[in-house]
Enzyme design. Sequence first.
Site, PDB file in Angstrom:
ATOM      1  CB  SER A  66      -0.963   0.007   1.193  1.00  0.00           C
ATOM      2  OG  SER A  66      -2.084  -0.789   0.919  1.00  0.00           O
ATOM      3  CE  LYS A  69      -4.622   2.015  -0.689  1.00  0.00           C
ATOM      4  NZ  LYS A  69      -3.987   0.736  -0.340  1.00  0.00           N
ATOM      5  CB  SER A 130      -4.285   1.946   3.829  1.00  0.00           C
ATOM      6  OG  SER A 130      -3.532   1.438   2.748  1.00  0.00           O
TER       7      SER A 130
END
Length: 445
Positions: A66, A69, A130
């Site tokens: 993640s 992102k 997230s």
Amino acid sequence: MNKLIKKITVAALAFGVAASGVFVSPKNAAAAEQPNVNANAAIAIEESTGKVLYQKDADKLMGIASMTKMMDEYILLEQINSGKLKWDDNVTISEYAYKISQDTSLSNVPLRLGEEYTVQELYEAMAIYSANGAAIALAEKMAGSEAKFVDMMNKKAEELDLGEHKFVNSTGLNNSDLKGSQQVGSATDENQMTARGMAKLAKHLIDDYPEILKTSSITKKTFREGTSDAIDMTNWNWLLPGLIYGREGVDGLKTGTTDYAGMCLTATAEQDGMRVITVVMHANGGNGSGDHNSARFDETNKMLDYAFDNFKVMDVQAKGTKVKDPSSIAVTKGKEDSVGLVTTEDVKLVVPKSTEKAKLETKVTLDKKELEAPVKKGTKVGTMTVALKDGDDLGYLDGKQAETIEVETAGDVEKANWFVLSMQSVGDFFVGVGDYVVDGVKSWF
């Protein structure tokens, strides 16, 4: 006569050292012992200069989970700042984004199929919690489809010179988690970058869109507060002050976890006027998926402690400082035959905390040997590298081994009038004749 020879010899040696441009590996007592970071890859840099303070397999291509992102955030903030998007623009939730958002085994806020959410709401859910469904919804809003957004991600990585990389989705999940909706790559592909590339992306985020830190530093927030869909979001970056492993000065940036990527964290903290960026990838050392969530925070703390305990940023040279070697550049057809050189900007270096006065090594490279009058003050004529003498050999994030600044002319040089130019031509003629005569006389003997 002997004294004169000694002075000339000393001066020559001094000139040789100053002009050498050699960058010496650390051999002094000021160099602190580097930490033992238990991760498959890691890097720590000083943010303002990009100076590398620590690295371990920093150019190894690995899963980023993640931390992906951060690229979503960069592209989104770019579109907000360019006016392509507004924070209060509405985003309609597609079936794909809805399906992912309902998976409670993934980090998510629940989204309703076909309902509208603002860009601001989805951005905060993605940056703080997230939220994977939110990331997909934003990708579709910005590019029309996730596949087209992935293309934007890869192009932006090239534009930002992030090094070796591969993006296949907007979330950082394994494609197998996307409910058969993966758009790019194989069914089990994941996004990949290097620790150096992640540090570069973090630096670009902070430099280009410092407002990212206002969101990444939020510890807790309620998504859609006051509605039936309200959900409390706690930032997964538990190094933020007030959370489980809270550390003063930490204000970002992004965690990531998958079986393939392991425990990951790109962090940033500011202390005593110095900002540091760290990246750890597979912080559990590659032992499975890793259920010891503290690993990424423990290993990050090692690098932050090392950076803040041992280094500081020092102003080592001011803008407008006279350049010594060479101190001037030749000028033709001017009222003066040369013009002095100065630096164009202040120079800051990362130095050991024990340093009181930095000893520098500089090297000037001119674009050309001479200028033709008229010459204006501030004309760029070359570059100068500045490095700490006896500094380390880790270099900078972009691969440089020294700070590089431009060199410019210190003043104006007016063009000489026709009479002076004529006299110069006559002088040049007689110099040429003199050389011819001398050569002729030499040939007699």
